[in-house]
Write an enzyme that holds these catalytic residues in place. Structure first.
Site, PDB file in Angstrom:
ATOM      1  N   GLU A  97      41.864  -4.666  42.539  1.00 18.97           N
ATOM      2  CA  GLU A  97      41.117  -5.383  43.592  1.00 18.97           C
ATOM      3  C   GLU A  97      39.739  -4.760  43.788  1.00 18.97           C
ATOM      4  OE1 GLU A  97      43.286  -5.360  47.278  1.00 18.97           O
ATOM      5  OE2 GLU A  97      45.160  -5.885  46.263  1.00 18.97           O
ATOM      6  N   ASP A 148      50.162  13.372  41.302  1.00 18.58           N
ATOM      7  CA  ASP A 148      50.962  14.592  41.209  1.00 18.58           C
ATOM      8  C   ASP A 148      52.428  14.263  40.912  1.00 18.58           C
ATOM      9  OD1 ASP A 148      50.902  17.535  41.751  1.00 18.58           O
ATOM     10  OD2 ASP A 148      52.344  17.007  43.304  1.00 18.58           O
TER      11      ASP A 148
HETATM   12  C1  GLC Z   1      52.034  19.724  40.561  1.00 20.57           C
HETATM   13  C2  GLC Z   1      50.806  20.514  40.910  1.00 20.57           C
HETATM   14  C3  GLC Z   1      51.239  21.869  41.373  1.00 20.57           C
HETATM   15  C4  GLC Z   1      52.079  21.713  42.615  1.00 20.57           C
HETATM   16  C5  GLC Z   1      53.249  20.777  42.344  1.00 20.57           C
HETATM   17  C6  GLC Z   1      53.886  20.330  43.633  1.00 20.57           C
HETATM   18  O1  GLC Z   1      52.703  20.236  39.474  1.00 20.57           O
HETATM   19  O2  GLC Z   1      49.933  20.549  39.827  1.00 20.57           O
HETATM   20  O3  GLC Z   1      50.159  22.721  41.629  1.00 20.57           O
HETATM   21  O4  GLC Z   1      52.575  22.956  43.028  1.00 20.57           O
HETATM   22  O5  GLC Z   1      52.859  19.606  41.678  1.00 20.57           O
HETATM   23  O6  GLC Z   1      53.046  19.439  44.292  1.00 20.57           O
END
Ligand code: GLC
Ligand code: CA
Length: 592
Positions: free
Chosen positions: A287, A235
């Site tokens: 790993e 993310d």
């Molecule tokens: C990313 C995710 C989104 C989330 C953001 C914060 O963009 O796809 O859904 O709100 O990160 O984690």
């Protein structure tokens, strides 16, 4: 004549294709399952609710995995199901190594893993390393520890500006609206320091200059690798490291370029030290063998910079958001495709392609407008111009058939195989995306693309769950679009997806090459050759003449409306407006 009987018999085909080709990308012979994989995104809270509380759960995923296996996908990617107060639908994690009771238990996760493995599908999980929940024990400890303590050092705490520290430390804005800083009350009750949150105030950013943060995430990686996952979707992978001194930024909060503020200058994105983190993670994955992967959610601008994320010792893949945002604009599509393949080939990385996810308006809705959709993120409202659902769905089919003809990997978002539209008529009181509250409703947020899936038309809530109402209301069209209805019809959107995914695998298009077929690249059409498959999209309002004597492999229009797979395209056969076809081309062996 069935497509299967003639597919590999060039004798059935006519003269070689003539006309100029512009080669862009050679066939891919580098080993690695992900390089051509189709990965299906499961958004757990909206997938299938087995215990009837109105929210999807892991047991629901396990129960329906056989339906996904019918799609011939390689892997599923699960959005977060970890312990979380759910302030940002699970992207606010309070325990990275446990399942939120809302979704089940670690035992349910293991059962889901086992079922996926039995069905020959891999599982990828979401890793959220930029921020956690304000309820995470590490952040709670930071709140009670003094300024300058090791506990505070795991996050980005600063004194405020102004005589009394009453102004935020800098001008950074949250993605979800408002300042990116929140002031805390110190344990003695006095107004205190501020902490940085690029997203909601309930999502404090970690300080990736802290060794403790690195150690924690290396532990998290191993925890899930030990449980059998094939990798991680990372993310906001471009945001972890911030520029020293946290300099002011007048550009856009999401780091995309705007006048005078090129995205590459954003001090909270794309910092060089990021790459050392991913190199270290890749060593950890290695790993566990050569099959575990990292995919970056890295929204970087301009596109060639994306190649920095997928150099041979860093991540394996990155999402291609410029492709998603190119819509059906054939000039932009061509530019993005060429630039993606060329820059990623230079680092020997595969490209990925994507049209929808849980953060954008679904493509069946975006394409339901004759002009531009009012928005591609942040949801469409009842007061906006309304999409034409049927137009949107048929163009979505064309866009997907085009995308799945491209070489590289592809990401699908749950429900796009059903041609689902966004939910538009959602009562304000039911909206849950923090964007809605943080902007006072000015931005609707992303709830519209997160509506619970319809499985069985005759059941309550279209088969999503038998108990409480789904956490978001399903649009009226969902019952008609339910999976069981579509599975029973050979002309449904679902049947098209099955047919194209099956043929994409059989022809190995994901490993294929790409050359633009110039004669059919016009202002309203785009055509490329992948091996011996010609992929042709017509976005014009007029039909386009197909090259004569080619065999039709797939069409985005249901068979009864057009011609069927295996038919020969004769001179003058038209490709309708908003349609895509795959045609089999006879290639002359020039080497003999
Ligand atoms: C990313 C995710 C989104 C989330 C953001 C914060 O963009 O796809 O859904 O709100 O990160 O984690
Ligand atoms: Ca449930």
């Amino acid at each position: 004549m069935s497509v299967d009987s003639v597919l590999f018999s060039p004798a059935a085909l006519a003269s070689p294709l003539t006309g100029p080709l512009t080669p862009v990308h050679p066939a891919d012979h580098i080993p690695g399952w992900w390089r051509s994989a189709v990965i299906y995104q499961v958004y757990p809270r909206s997938f299938r609710d087995l215990n009837g509380d109105g929210i999807g759960d892991l047991a629901g995923i396990t129960a329906e995995l056989p339906r996904l296996a019918e799609l011939d996908i390689d892997a599923v990617w699960l959005s977060p199901f970890y312990r979380s107060p759910q302030r940002d639908a699970g992207y606010d994690v309070s325990d990275y190594c446990d399942v939120d009771p809302l979704f089940g238990s670690l035992g349910d996760f293991d059962a889901m893993m086992a079922e996926a493995t039995r069905l020959g599908m891999r599982v990828i999980v979401d890793l959220v390393p930029n921020h956690c929940s304000d309820q995470h024990p590490a952040f709670q400890a930071a709140l009670t520890a003094p300024a300058g303590s090791p506990e505070r050092d795991m996050f980005i705490f600063r004194d405020g500006r102004g005589a009394f520290g009453e102004e935020p430390p800098n001008n950074w804005q949250s993605h979800f609206g408002g300042s990116a800083w929140t002031r805390i009350t110190e344990p003695d009750g006095a107004p205190g320091q501020w902490y940085l949150h690029l997203f909601d105030s309930s999502q404090p950013d970690f300080n990736w200059d802290s060794r403790a943060v690195h150690d924690e995430f290396e532990r998290v990686l191993r925890f899930w690798l030990d449980r059998g996952v094939s990798g991680f979707r990372v993310d906001v992978a471009h945001a972890l490291v911030k520029a020293p001194g946290l300099p002011e930024w007048g550009g856009r909060a999401d780091g995309s370029s705007s006048d005078g503020f090129p995205g590459r200058d954003a001090p909270m994105f794309g910092q060089p030290a990021l790459h050392d983190i991913y190199r270290q993670w890749r060593r950890i994955l290695a790993e566990y063998g050569p099959d575990r992967i990292l995919c970056a959610e890295a929204n970087v601008d301009p596109l060639p910079r994306l190649a920095d994320w997928v150099r041979p010792d860093e991540m394996h893949q990155a999402f291609n958001f410029p492709y998603l945002h190119a819509g059906l604009d054939v000039h932009r599509m061509r530019h993005v495709i060429t630039e993606s393949l060329t820059s990623l080939d230079a680092v020997a990385a595969p490209s990925t392609w994507v049209l929808s996810n849980h953060d954008v308006v679904r493509h069946a809705t975006r394409f339901g407008y004759h002009g531009h959709a009012p928005r591609d993120g942040d949801g469409i409202g009842t007061w906006d111009p309304q999409p034409d659902e049927d137009l949107g769905r048929s163009r979505a089919a064309a866009a997907s058939l085009f995308m799945l003809g491209l070489p590289g990997g592809a990401y699908l978002y749950q429900g796009e195989e059903l041609g689902l539209p966004d939910g538009i008529d959602i009562p304000d009181t039911q909206r849950q995306d923090p964007t809605f509250a943080r902007t006072g409703g000015a931005r609707l947020g992303r709830d519209g693309c997160r509506i619970p899936l319809p499985w069985r038309a005759g059941e309550p809530n279209a088969g999503f769950g038998h108990g409480q109402d789904p956490w978001l209301p399903q649009p009226e069209s969902f019952a008609r679009l339910a999976r069981d209805v579509q599975a029973a019809s050979s002309s449904s959107h679902l049947s098209l997806y099955k047919r194209m995914l099956e043929l994409r695998r059989r022809l190995d298009l994901g490993r294929g090459s790409l050359s633009w077929y110039e004669d059919l690249c016009t202002d309203t059409s785009l055509a490329f050759l992948n091996g011996s498959t010609l992929v042709l999209l017509n976005v014009g309002s007029e039909p386009l003449e197909l090259p004569a004597g080619r065999m039709l492999l797939r069409s985005s229009t249901p068979p009864e409306a057009g011609y069927d797979a295996g038919d020969m395209a004769g001179a003058g056969d038209p490709l309708g407006s908003g349609e895509t076809v795959w045609l089999e081309i006879y290639i002359e062996d020039t080497e003999g």
